[in-house]
Design a protein around this motif. Structure first.
Motif, PDB file in Angstrom:
ATOM      1  N   ASN A  75       0.772  -1.159  -0.069  1.00 22.43           N
ATOM      2  CA  ASN A  75       0.058  -0.107  -0.049  1.00 22.43           C
ATOM      3  C   ASN A  75       1.018   1.230  -0.039  1.00 22.43           C
ATOM      4  OD1 ASN A  75      -2.019  -1.693   2.531  1.00 22.43           O
ATOM      5  ND2 ASN A  75      -2.209  -1.589   0.114  1.00 22.43           N
ATOM      6  N   VAL A  76       1.804   1.234  -0.952  1.00 17.02           N
ATOM      7  CA  VAL A  76       2.588   2.607  -1.010  1.00 17.02           C
ATOM      8  C   VAL A  76       1.984   3.475  -1.959  1.00 17.02           C
ATOM      9  CG1 VAL A  76       4.775   3.398  -1.628  1.00 17.02           C
ATOM     10  CG2 VAL A  76       4.838   1.176  -0.663  1.00 17.02           C
ATOM     11  N   GLY A  77       1.233   4.466  -1.475  1.00 19.55           N
ATOM     12  CA  GLY A  77       0.603   5.747  -2.229  1.00 19.55           C
ATOM     13  C   GLY A  77       0.847   6.919  -2.007  1.00 19.55           C
ATOM     14  N   VAL A  78       1.015   7.807  -3.071  1.00 20.67           N
ATOM     15  CA  VAL A  78       1.263   9.198  -2.791  1.00 20.67           C
ATOM     16  C   VAL A  78       0.000   9.863  -3.732  1.00 20.67           C
ATOM     17  CG1 VAL A  78       2.661  11.078  -3.363  1.00 20.67           C
ATOM     18  CG2 VAL A  78       3.687   8.891  -2.713  1.00 20.67           C
ATOM     19  N   LEU A  79      -0.590  10.863  -2.910  1.00 22.12           N
ATOM     20  CA  LEU A  79      -1.503  11.626  -3.935  1.00 22.12           C
ATOM     21  C   LEU A  79      -0.978  11.877  -5.253  1.00 22.12           C
ATOM     22  CD1 LEU A  79      -3.245  14.170  -1.443  1.00 22.12           C
ATOM     23  CD2 LEU A  79      -4.185  11.916  -2.043  1.00 22.12           C
ATOM     24  N   GLN A  83       2.851  13.129  -6.609  1.00 21.12           N
ATOM     25  CA  GLN A  83       3.720  12.130  -6.954  1.00 21.12           C
ATOM     26  C   GLN A  83       5.049  12.934  -7.996  1.00 21.12           C
ATOM     27  OE1 GLN A  83       1.132   9.314  -9.260  1.00 21.12           O
ATOM     28  NE2 GLN A  83      -0.004   8.986  -7.444  1.00 21.12           N
ATOM     29  N   LYS A  84       6.210  12.004  -8.220  1.00 22.11           N
ATOM     30  CA  LYS A  84       7.262  12.391  -8.586  1.00 22.11           C
ATOM     31  C   LYS A  84       8.006  13.522  -8.187  1.00 22.11           C
ATOM     32  CE  LYS A  84       6.997   9.250 -11.918  1.00 22.11           C
ATOM     33  NZ  LYS A  84       6.366   8.990 -13.098  1.00 22.11           N
ATOM     34  N   LYS A  85       7.690  13.754  -7.065  1.00 19.60           N
ATOM     35  CA  LYS A  85       8.264  15.026  -6.227  1.00 19.60           C
ATOM     36  C   LYS A  85       9.250  14.400  -4.785  1.00 19.60           C
ATOM     37  CE  LYS A  85       5.060  18.199  -7.299  1.00 19.60           C
ATOM     38  NZ  LYS A  85       3.717  18.945  -6.846  1.00 19.60           N
ATOM     39  N   SER A  86       9.574  12.839  -4.992  1.00 17.67           N
ATOM     40  CA  SER A  86      10.550  12.169  -4.044  1.00 17.67           C
ATOM     41  C   SER A  86       9.633  12.042  -2.850  1.00 17.67           C
ATOM     42  CB  SER A  86      11.892  13.119  -3.743  1.00 17.67           C
ATOM     43  OG  SER A  86      12.327  13.385  -4.746  1.00 17.67           O
ATOM     44  N   VAL A  87       8.232  11.963  -2.834  1.00 20.75           N
ATOM     45  CA  VAL A  87       7.597  11.757  -1.355  1.00 20.75           C
ATOM     46  C   VAL A  87       7.551  10.333  -1.233  1.00 20.75           C
ATOM     47  CG1 VAL A  87       5.485  11.778  -0.431  1.00 20.75           C
ATOM     48  CG2 VAL A  87       6.227  13.819  -1.756  1.00 20.75           C
ATOM     49  N   GLY A  88       7.369   9.563  -2.210  1.00 17.61           N
ATOM     50  CA  GLY A  88       7.468   7.905  -2.204  1.00 17.61           C
ATOM     51  C   GLY A  88       8.570   7.422  -1.601  1.00 17.61           C
ATOM     52  N   LYS A  89       9.650   8.143  -2.367  1.00 21.24           N
ATOM     53  CA  LYS A  89      11.118   7.749  -1.904  1.00 21.24           C
ATOM     54  C   LYS A  89      11.534   7.982  -0.490  1.00 21.24           C
ATOM     55  CE  LYS A  89      14.643  10.051  -3.897  1.00 21.24           C
ATOM     56  NZ  LYS A  89      15.679   9.920  -5.020  1.00 21.24           N
ATOM     57  N   GLY A  90      11.184   9.278  -0.226  1.00 18.05           N
ATOM     58  CA  GLY A  90      11.195   9.578   1.379  1.00 18.05           C
ATOM     59  C   GLY A  90      10.421   8.682   2.323  1.00 18.05           C
ATOM     60  N   LEU A 106       7.802  -7.546  -1.829  1.00 16.32           N
ATOM     61  CA  LEU A 106       6.735  -6.516  -2.546  1.00 16.32           C
ATOM     62  C   LEU A 106       6.452  -6.945  -3.813  1.00 16.32           C
ATOM     63  CD1 LEU A 106       7.764  -4.021  -4.308  1.00 16.32           C
ATOM     64  CD2 LEU A 106       8.760  -3.185  -2.250  1.00 16.32           C
ATOM     65  N   THR A 107       5.035  -6.485  -4.253  1.00 13.93           N
ATOM     66  CA  THR A 107       4.704  -6.355  -5.712  1.00 13.93           C
ATOM     67  C   THR A 107       4.483  -4.968  -6.049  1.00 13.93           C
ATOM     68  OG1 THR A 107       3.506  -8.774  -5.213  1.00 13.93           O
ATOM     69  CG2 THR A 107       2.806  -7.412  -7.013  1.00 13.93           C
ATOM     70  N   SER A 108       5.154  -4.569  -7.108  1.00 12.43           N
ATOM     71  CA  SER A 108       4.668  -3.211  -7.611  1.00 12.43           C
ATOM     72  C   SER A 108       3.400  -3.544  -8.491  1.00 12.43           C
ATOM     73  CB  SER A 108       6.077  -2.988  -8.551  1.00 12.43           C
ATOM     74  OG  SER A 108       5.792  -1.943  -9.398  1.00 12.43           O
ATOM     75  N   THR A 109       2.580  -2.161  -8.605  1.00  7.15           N
ATOM     76  CA  THR A 109       1.611  -2.242  -9.561  1.00  7.15           C
ATOM     77  C   THR A 109       2.303  -2.061 -10.881  1.00  7.15           C
ATOM     78  OG1 THR A 109       1.534  -0.025  -8.879  1.00  7.15           O
ATOM     79  CG2 THR A 109      -0.156  -1.203  -8.063  1.00  7.15           C
ATOM     80  N   PHE A 110       1.689  -2.451 -12.038  1.00 12.15           N
ATOM     81  CA  PHE A 110       2.201  -2.095 -13.349  1.00 12.15           C
ATOM     82  C   PHE A 110       2.521  -0.522 -13.597  1.00 12.15           C
ATOM     83  CE2 PHE A 110      -0.921  -5.855 -13.777  1.00 12.15           C
ATOM     84  CZ  PHE A 110       0.041  -6.890 -14.283  1.00 12.15           C
ATOM     85  N   GLY A 111       3.798  -0.525 -14.155  1.00 15.76           N
ATOM     86  CA  GLY A 111       4.108   0.955 -14.395  1.00 15.76           C
ATOM     87  C   GLY A 111       5.107   1.463 -13.534  1.00 15.76           C
ATOM     88  N   ASN A 112       5.204   0.852 -11.958  1.00 17.47           N
ATOM     89  CA  ASN A 112       5.756   1.407 -11.073  1.00 17.47           C
ATOM     90  C   ASN A 112       6.898   0.585 -10.832  1.00 17.47           C
ATOM     91  OD1 ASN A 112       4.529   4.046 -10.797  1.00 17.47           O
ATOM     92  ND2 ASN A 112       2.626   2.747  -9.941  1.00 17.47           N
ATOM     93  N   GLU A 113       7.560  -0.263 -11.452  1.00 14.34           N
ATOM     94  CA  GLU A 113       8.464  -1.192 -11.213  1.00 14.34           C
ATOM     95  C   GLU A 113      10.036  -0.470 -11.051  1.00 14.34           C
ATOM     96  OE1 GLU A 113       6.322  -1.308 -13.695  1.00 14.34           O
ATOM     97  OE2 GLU A 113       5.860  -3.590 -14.075  1.00 14.34           O
ATOM     98  N   PHE A 115      10.285   2.579  -9.929  1.00 14.84           N
ATOM     99  CA  PHE A 115      10.381   3.194  -8.515  1.00 14.84           C
ATOM    100  C   PHE A 115      11.211   2.459  -7.792  1.00 14.84           C
ATOM    101  CE2 PHE A 115       7.918   3.599  -4.533  1.00 14.84           C
ATOM    102  CZ  PHE A 115       8.433   4.736  -4.033  1.00 14.84           C
ATOM    103  N   TYR A 116      10.631   1.029  -7.434  1.00 19.09           N
ATOM    104  CA  TYR A 116      11.078   0.039  -6.369  1.00 19.09           C
ATOM    105  C   TYR A 116      12.765  -0.327  -6.937  1.00 19.09           C
ATOM    106  CZ  TYR A 116       6.584   0.049  -4.776  1.00 19.09           C
ATOM    107  OH  TYR A 116       5.278   0.284  -4.167  1.00 19.09           O
ATOM    108  N   LYS A 117      13.047  -0.458  -8.146  1.00 19.79           N
ATOM    109  CA  LYS A 117      14.469  -0.631  -8.588  1.00 19.79           C
ATOM    110  C   LYS A 117      15.248   0.194  -8.229  1.00 19.79           C
ATOM    111  CE  LYS A 117      13.691  -3.196 -13.023  1.00 19.79           C
ATOM    112  NZ  LYS A 117      13.509  -3.021 -14.529  1.00 19.79           N
ATOM    113  N   LYS A 118      14.831   1.478  -8.408  1.00 18.02           N
ATOM    114  CA  LYS A 118      15.720   2.833  -7.784  1.00 18.02           C
ATOM    115  C   LYS A 118      16.025   2.533  -6.235  1.00 18.02           C
ATOM    116  CE  LYS A 118      15.351   5.701 -11.575  1.00 18.02           C
ATOM    117  NZ  LYS A 118      15.060   7.130 -12.006  1.00 18.02           N
ATOM    118  N   LEU A 119      15.113   1.867  -5.522  1.00 17.63           N
ATOM    119  CA  LEU A 119      15.244   1.692  -4.109  1.00 17.63           C
ATOM    120  C   LEU A 119      16.070   0.815  -3.695  1.00 17.63           C
ATOM    121  CD1 LEU A 119      11.531   2.695  -3.187  1.00 17.63           C
ATOM    122  CD2 LEU A 119      13.514   3.963  -2.453  1.00 17.63           C
TER     123      LEU A 119
END
Ligand SMILES: CC(C)(COP(=O)(O)OP(=O)(O)OC[C@H]1O[C@@H](n2cnc3c(N)ncnc32)[C@H](O)[C@@H]1OP(=O)(O)O)[C@@H](O)C(=O)NCCC(=O)NCCS
Length: 140
Positions: A75-79, A83-90, A106-113, A115-119
């Motif tokens: 349930n990683v979610g950012v309004l 999004q794309k302002k480093s809030v998810g990463k933070g 974890l399981t990524s939603t489609f298209g957000n893979e 984001f997790y690779k970068k982490l």
């Protein structure tokens, strides 16, 4: 400036449910108006991290973990407007702090893979999942 908080004490639950409705996560529970179940799930989680713009909840994520061997992130979610302002990463950095020696799934939603690779997450070669409903995330 965005701040990050660990724990449930600051959460206004209806704001949290609205956030997940807007980002399209926990859809099954939100469509069935099972907000009490979402609240229980968060209360039973090992860690919940939220992101705030002043007093406005702008992101949330959680982890189930034994803190020894294994953990799982959900349930990683950012309004959308944050999004794309480093809030998810933070949020993820705070969620994963202190968990460097456990295996985390974890399981990524489609298209957000990516984001997790970068982490630092890597695609699993033999992961299996069992859903209590039809899911587009698994093969037969
Ligand atoms: C996925 C999500 C949590 C990412 O949060 P975010 O705050 O937008 O991501 P960040 O701005 O912190 O991104 C961190 C890095 O990942 C990259 N990134 C984020 N989303 C990405 C995507 N979909 N594809 C490729 N890269 C992405 C960013 O460009 C950034 O890269 P950088 O560090 O090189 O600058 C957010 O888009 C979201 O809530 N999506 C809707 C709900 C959802 O599907 N959540 C995932 C559940 S598994």
């Amino acid at each position: 400036m965005i701040s990050y908080k660990l724990g449930l004490e600051y959460i206004n639950w209806s704001e949290l449910f609205n956030l997940y409705e807007k980002v399209g996560l926990l859809r099954r529970f939100i469509e069935n108006r099972e907000f009490d179940k979402i609240q229980s799930a968060f209360q039973k989680s090992c860690k919940v991290v939220t992101a705030w713009d002043g007093e406005k909840l702008v992101g949330s994520c959680r982890m189930l973990s034994d803190s020894i061997c294994y953990g799982a992130v959900f349930n990683v979610g950012v309004l959308p407007e944050y999004q794309k302002k480093s809030v998810g990463k933070g949020m993820m950095n705070l969620l994963l702090k202190g968990e460097e020696n456990i295996t985390i799934h974890l399981t990524s939603t489609f298209g957000n893979e990516d984001f997790y690779k970068k982490l630092g997450f890597k695609k699993h070669k033999t992961a299996y999942s069992k859903y209590p409903f039809e899911s587009k995330y698994v093969e037969d």
